[in-house]
Design an enzyme around this catalytic site. Sequence first.
Site, PDB file in Angstrom:
ATOM      1  N   GLY A   1      11.103  -2.080 -23.625  1.00  0.00           N
ATOM      2  CA  GLY A   1      11.221  -3.143 -24.606  1.00  0.00           C
ATOM      3  C   GLY A   1      11.021  -4.523 -24.004  1.00  0.00           C
TER       4      GLY A   1
ATOM      5  N   LYS B   1      19.972  -4.851 -14.417  1.00  0.00           N
ATOM      6  CA  LYS B   1      20.989  -3.934 -13.887  1.00  0.00           C
ATOM      7  C   LYS B   1      20.448  -2.897 -12.901  1.00  0.00           C
ATOM      8  CE  LYS B   1      24.710  -2.737 -16.283  1.00  0.00           C
ATOM      9  NZ  LYS B   1      25.428  -2.001 -17.334  1.00  0.00           N
TER      10      LYS B   1
ATOM     11  N   ARG C   1       7.301  -2.885 -31.885  1.00  0.00           N
ATOM     12  CA  ARG C   1       7.765  -1.535 -32.232  1.00  0.00           C
ATOM     13  C   ARG C   1       7.466  -1.181 -33.683  1.00  0.00           C
ATOM     14  NH1 ARG C   1      13.505  -0.981 -28.958  1.00  0.00           N
ATOM     15  NH2 ARG C   1      12.630   0.220 -27.213  1.00  0.00           N
TER      16      ARG C   1
ATOM     17  N   GLY D   1      14.541   2.737 -21.653  1.00  0.00           N
ATOM     18  CA  GLY D   1      15.337   3.835 -21.120  1.00  0.00           C
ATOM     19  C   GLY D   1      14.608   5.167 -21.241  1.00  0.00           C
TER      20      GLY D   1
HETATM   21  C1  3PG Z   1      16.010   0.660 -26.820  1.00  0.00           C
HETATM   22  O1  3PG Z   1      15.876  -0.477 -27.260  1.00  0.00           O
HETATM   23  O2  3PG Z   1      16.098   0.904 -25.601  1.00  0.00           O
HETATM   24  C2  3PG Z   1      16.001   1.801 -27.784  1.00  0.00           C
HETATM   25  O3  3PG Z   1      15.792   1.359 -29.084  1.00  0.00           O
HETATM   26  C3  3PG Z   1      17.276   2.589 -27.662  1.00  0.00           C
HETATM   27  O4  3PG Z   1      18.366   1.764 -27.959  1.00  0.00           O
HETATM   28  P1  3PG Z   1      19.786   2.072 -27.295  1.00  0.00           P
HETATM   29  O5  3PG Z   1      19.602   1.809 -25.809  1.00  0.00           O
HETATM   30  O6  3PG Z   1      20.752   1.142 -27.936  1.00  0.00           O
HETATM   31  O7  3PG Z   1      20.106   3.522 -27.559  1.00  0.00           O
HETATM   32 MG    MG Z   2      18.016   0.540 -24.184  1.00  0.00          MG
END
Ligand code: 3PG
Ligand code: MG
Length: 399
Positions: free
Chosen positions: A356, A206, A41, A380
């Site tokens: 990620g 999940k 990232r 997400g």
């Molecule tokens: C992630 O790792 O999915 C993003 O950086 C967003 O992080 P978060 O899900 O804690 O908002």
């Molecule tokens: Mg996340």
Amino acid sequence: MSIRTLDDLLAEGVSGRRVLVRADLNVPLDKQTGDITDDGRIRAVLPTLGALVEAGAKVVVCSHLGRPKGAPDPQFSLSPVADRLGELLGAPVHFATDTVGDSARSTVADLADGQVALLENLRFNAGETSKDEAERGAFADQLAAFGDAYVDDAFGAVHRKHASVYDVPARLPHVAGRLVLREVEVLSKLTSEPERPYVVVLGGSKVSDKLAVIEALLPTVDRLLIGGGMCFTFLKAQGLEVGTSLLEKDMVETCRNLLERSEGKIMLPVDVVVADAFAPDAAHDTVRVDGIPSHRLGLDVGPETVAGFAAALSPAKTIFWNGPMGVFEMAAFAAGTRGIAEAITKADAFSVVGGGDSAAAVRALGLDESSFGHISTGGGASLEYLEGKTLPGIAALEN
Ligand code: 3PG
Ligand code: MG
């Protein structure tokens, strides 16, 4: 879409101007040593930062890391990220030890043209994630004071209605950075007439996180392959016993319903690797899914499943993959994820890796990143994009 881009901003000239860049530098850290275990990232935001440095901007970068609870928490400091970013940029990054306090103010004020500062974790401030507009707005005011323009390059966070993502762009001239543009360009190919067969592979732990995307994708995809921890709730929905595997009991009925409506598009594992415990050295065996012992838990998909999934992937022309097939961080349970990743690279398809964990898996397993069409930095975010949801960070750039 009426989104202005980094190139528009550069064309105006940014030399000597302060440009606030929202990045997603939420990288995985080693639990023991605190070292960055995957810097993907950080690398992904270099094209945007490099262009701004080159153009002589005073670059103020902000990001979240992990999920601290609105107050400083040293284990989530961005300090190691500032060091790594400096190495990758080839110039020191000036690190502010707070986000909008004295350190941030003086760090930003002292920046010379072409220099880069990184503010401490946005989520050390309750205003960042607050549901209260006024509280978020007050924090956004403080952040916006550090920039003459705003660049959103935090694709991984565009699905969050947070101050730095949603409220700051309302306060400053705003543009999309190179990473955000590229991500949206690629993902829009998947939502508008993907070349067929279109095969989606979902894994991860999940089910509840993935239900909305499964609903949204079912009418669109030709095949949906489900592995990872989430497959056990589906197997349970088929009436199988899953031992002590991960199970979301309150989702079983929903999964049964999805299977009924899936017109055979959903493929589940036929064999799994079961272990005595969630541990790298736990005794383990491969069993058929109808033979999971009551005292053991599934930690990976088995070889027959990999072969079946690979056969489904082989004719694909478009592939989206989100979520590991097993606990790939432990060598004994990495074969499923590796096998699926390799099958994806072998298909003559436009392939997108979302998220990620799956992106980190590709790199951790030593796979060639260039053999995938695109590796998204958003987990997400890419799922919510495919669901067709309005993403607050993108909507804020459109206005
Ligand atoms: C992630 O790792 O999915 C993003 O950086 C967003 O992080 P978060 O899900 O804690 O908002
Ligand atoms: Mg996340």
